[in-house]
Scaffold this motif. Structure first.
Motif, PDB file in Angstrom:
ATOM      1  N   MET A  92      71.409   2.220  44.480  1.00 35.77           N
ATOM      2  CA  MET A  92      72.528   1.490  43.884  1.00 35.77           C
ATOM      3  C   MET A  92      73.639   2.471  43.538  1.00 35.77           C
ATOM      4  O   MET A  92      73.371   3.596  43.123  1.00 35.77           O
ATOM      5  N   LEU A 100      76.537  -4.229  36.497  1.00 39.03           N
ATOM      6  CA  LEU A 100      75.458  -5.132  36.060  1.00 39.03           C
ATOM      7  C   LEU A 100      75.726  -5.629  34.639  1.00 39.03           C
ATOM      8  O   LEU A 100      75.287  -6.704  34.248  1.00 39.03           O
ATOM      9  N   THR A 103      77.053  -9.177  34.181  1.00 34.56           N
ATOM     10  CA  THR A 103      76.253 -10.319  34.648  1.00 34.56           C
ATOM     11  C   THR A 103      76.405 -11.540  33.737  1.00 34.56           C
ATOM     12  O   THR A 103      76.547 -12.667  34.199  1.00 34.56           O
ATOM     13  N   VAL A 108      74.947 -15.310  37.932  1.00 35.32           N
ATOM     14  CA  VAL A 108      74.330 -14.755  39.145  1.00 35.32           C
ATOM     15  C   VAL A 108      74.725 -15.530  40.404  1.00 35.32           C
ATOM     16  O   VAL A 108      74.356 -15.139  41.506  1.00 35.32           O
ATOM     17  N   LEU A 109      75.462 -16.601  40.238  1.00 36.69           N
ATOM     18  CA  LEU A 109      75.865 -17.356  41.424  1.00 36.69           C
ATOM     19  C   LEU A 109      77.295 -17.048  41.842  1.00 36.69           C
ATOM     20  O   LEU A 109      77.724 -17.393  42.936  1.00 36.69           O
TER      21      LEU A 109
ATOM     22  N   ARG B 216      71.985 -12.074  44.104  1.00 34.44           N
ATOM     23  CA  ARG B 216      72.637 -11.319  43.017  1.00 34.44           C
ATOM     24  C   ARG B 216      71.674 -11.140  41.833  1.00 34.44           C
ATOM     25  O   ARG B 216      71.638 -10.088  41.199  1.00 34.44           O
ATOM     26  N   ALA B 217      70.885 -12.183  41.576  1.00 32.82           N
ATOM     27  CA  ALA B 217      69.891 -12.073  40.494  1.00 32.82           C
ATOM     28  C   ALA B 217      68.851 -11.009  40.829  1.00 32.82           C
ATOM     29  O   ALA B 217      68.400 -10.259  39.958  1.00 32.82           O
ATOM     30  N   ASP B 219      69.346  -8.371  42.590  1.00 31.50           N
ATOM     31  CA  ASP B 219      69.980  -7.064  42.351  1.00 31.50           C
ATOM     32  C   ASP B 219      69.894  -6.683  40.870  1.00 31.50           C
ATOM     33  O   ASP B 219      69.629  -5.537  40.532  1.00 31.50           O
ATOM     34  N   VAL B 220      70.122  -7.667  40.012  1.00 31.23           N
ATOM     35  CA  VAL B 220      70.023  -7.395  38.566  1.00 31.23           C
ATOM     36  C   VAL B 220      68.583  -7.027  38.217  1.00 31.23           C
ATOM     37  O   VAL B 220      68.326  -6.086  37.453  1.00 31.23           O
ATOM     38  N   ARG B 280      72.190  -8.724  48.325  1.00 30.13           N
ATOM     39  CA  ARG B 280      73.295  -9.532  48.858  1.00 30.13           C
ATOM     40  C   ARG B 280      73.564  -9.173  50.321  1.00 30.13           C
ATOM     41  O   ARG B 280      74.138  -9.948  51.057  1.00 30.13           O
TER      42      ARG B 280
END
Lengths: 269, 336
Positions: A92, A100, A103, A108-109, B216-217, B219-220, B280
């Protein structure tokens, strides 16, 4: 109104009371550091404030609002966490890691908005990592990593930040850099900090207030200069401590008993 | 990233065309294209009705089912690797394969008596897969405990139990049923039809889309469950939804084509090596690459020893393993 208010807080883990009936209020825009020997319950206490622990009793409130009544997203907009051993996800980029922290704002969408990007850019600047933004996180040094983790917490744009031993493993210069950055956020931006630290000298020099925790209970609470001079402190650490003043700063020095060394370790939790 | 996407799309297009035109009956791509256009009212087809049947009733559904299966297995594998933060995770981690295997064995041995593979084998395989994941979820405390290791261990236990039950049943059957169960377990697209395509299509579309939306979730979640929670991610809900979607999609595919290994674990890793660790990028590309890979493997499986076929699972490993090792050696370590 206090930024952080703990009322009769108890946390039980696997049948052990790690935090017992703690009540504490931290004023907005101030820095409170929790000190105490290993096993005192410091980490459990800050994790409870970050909403990561189930409470056996009592309540955590942020700006008067109960943490338990907040959704996860709402909580992440109110309190950020710098963990003691953060997970550093290989591959990353530094930018994506700090991002992050946004968020809770974009969800997350959805992709981050332009304002999210602006916050991340500003934070990278504040933690002096702008030139590292595209680097893989695992290529950073310990000090840079810790600043990056601080950056992620700052990107959450919360008024309260909890930090668990944020300078563990850093050399002296990076310890000072990290704490100076944090102090700047408190003084310039009104951030409220609740941190745990093992280093009593740095705890005393950077915090407005020290809370001594032992066996899950608060045994001392007051201005840093008073707490580090208290006989109770030495008693709880089970060793002799001296405070010397150098250029107006208090330095806590452990005194070695040449005959015996420190007292044998008492039973730790 | 752009070149990987372009290359993957080109390979996918070639695989799809190859899936239609390559086979024991040689039919040129231009004639297939002419026939396709004639169905759209443009020009005339030069194919005989037999050739048209081979293309549209045998190869096309087989190719489309291969695309769907490869896409679903690859995206499910990538999703599992993300949610469990485990490079060894594959779509069968929570017992889908063992459950489906038991369901299919019950159908073949007990219902079909070993003389045939009953038409409702897929249904029992699907039910078996879902029951297995459900039991794993309940035993592993998926809804409450934060530790995904518990869920993985529960999956191992459930899979072992169901596999032993499946092996026992298999041994009770005749030699005939043993062969049928074995063929089913190896996975194949040979029985593909438009009805099987239509049966799995809704599952694949919905489940793959859910996995994509969860990227994306995921990735978190690469910073661990506690830190993800502190960042405001509803970890338990995300875990429930993505594991549910990946498992449901996999169960639908497994019930239609049997157990095809390798795709779900290796395709996401190849994408990770090529485009980095963000889900992603990994998940959409895994869908394209998984689809292309499985259709290519199936084309090889049905042509190399024509008119007989190689088991598809054997080809995916034989072709995929060297490719994976090559990319691994060129691009270095796999990061999670």
């Amino acid at each position: 109104m206090s930024a952080i208010a703990l009322r009769d807080l108890s946390v039980r883990v696997a049948g052990h009371d790690l935090v017992r009936h703690v009540s504490l209020e931290v004023a907005a825009g101030s820095w409170c550091t929790v000190i105490g020997p290993n096993g005192a319950g410091k980490t459990t206490l800050v994790e409870a404030v970050a909403g990561l622990r189930s409470l056996a009793s009592g309540e955590v409130a942020l700006d008067g609002e109960a943490l338990a009544s907040m959704s996860g997203r709402e909580r992440a907009r109110r309190v950020s966490l710098v963990p003691q051993h953060p997970v550093i996800p290989a591959g990353m980029s530094v930018h994506d890691y700090v991002a992050l922290g946004r968020t809770a704002y974009h969800g997350v969408l959805r992709a981050p908005s332009s304002s999210d990007h602006a916050v991340v850019a500003s934070v990278l600047e504040r933690v002096e990592l702008t030139s590292f933004r595209d680097r893989d996180v695992v290529t950073l040094s310990g000090g840079e990593r810790q600043r990056m983790v601080l950056g992620r917490a700052l990107a959450q744009s919360t008024m309260v930040m909890v930090l668990d031993e944020p300078i563990t493993g850093l050399d002296l210069r990076h310890q000072m850099t990290m704490l100076e950055m944090l102090r700047r956020e408190v003084d310039d931006c009104g951030l409220t900090v609740l941190a745990t630290l093992h280093d009593l000298t740095l705890a005393g020099q950077f915090a407005d207030r020290l809370v001594l925790l032992d066996h899950g209970e608060i045994v001392l609470d007051g201005p840093a200069s008073e707490v580090i001079r208290s006989d109770e402190l030495a008693k709880r650490y089970e060793m002799e401590l001296r405070v010397v003043e150098i250029n107006g700063s208090d330095v806590v020095v452990p005194v070695r008993d040449a005959r015996r060394g420190p007292s044998p370790l008492s039973t730790e939790q | 990233m752009a070149w990987v996407t372009s290359l993957t799309l080109v390979i996918l297009a070639l695989a799809a065309v190859g899936g239609l035109v390559v086979g024991p009956t040689s039919i040129g791509a231009s004639r297939v294209l002419g026939d396709t256009l004639s169905h759209l009212g443009v020009g005339h087809s030069t194919l005989t009705s037999m050739q048209s049947t081979i293309i549209w009733q045998l190869r096309a559904p087989r190719m489309v089912l291969g695309l769907l299966a490869g896409a679903m297995l690859a995206v499910a594998g990538g999703t599992y690797q993300g949610v469990f933060r485990n490079p060894l995770a594959d779509p069968y981690l929570l017992g889908v394969a063992a459950g489906a295997g038991l369901g299919a064995t019950i159908a073949i041995v007990d219902v079909g008596g070993g003389l045939s593979t009953p038409s409702w084998t897929p249904l029992l395989a699907f039910a078996g897969a879902l029951v297995a994941v459900g039991v794993t979820w309940i035993i592993g405390g998926g809804g409450h405990r934060a530790n995904t290791s518990t869920l993985i261990l529960a999956g191992v236990a459930v899979a072992s139990l169901l596999t032993s039950a499946q092996t026992y049943l298999q041994q009770q059957g005749s030699v005939n049923s043993l062969a049928r169960v074995y063929i089913w377990l190896l996975g194949s697209l040979a029985s593909a039809s438009w009805s099987s395509v239509l049966l799995v299509l809704p599952y694949v579309i919905v489940c793959a889309l859910i996995c994509l939306f969860a990227a994306r979730a995921l990735d978190v979640m690469s910073v661990g469950e506690e830190e993800s929670r502190s960042l405001g991610l509803p970890v338990r809900r995300v875990r429930l939804v993505v594991i549910g979607a990946a498992s449901l999609g996999t169960a639908a595919i497994v019930s239609a084509v049997g157990l095809i290994g390798f795709v779900g674990i290796v395709v996401p890793h190849v994408m990770r090596l090529l485009v980095g660790t963000s889900y992603r990028r990994i998940l959409p590309l895994s869908i394209l690459a998984g689809a292309a890979f499985l259709v290519l493997a199936d084309t090889i499986a049905r042509t190399v020893l024509a008119p007989s076929e190689l088991p598809l699972g054997v080809v995916t490993a034989l072709v995929g393993a060297p490719v994976f090792v090559l990319i691994l050696s060129l691009r270095g370590r796999v990061s999670m």
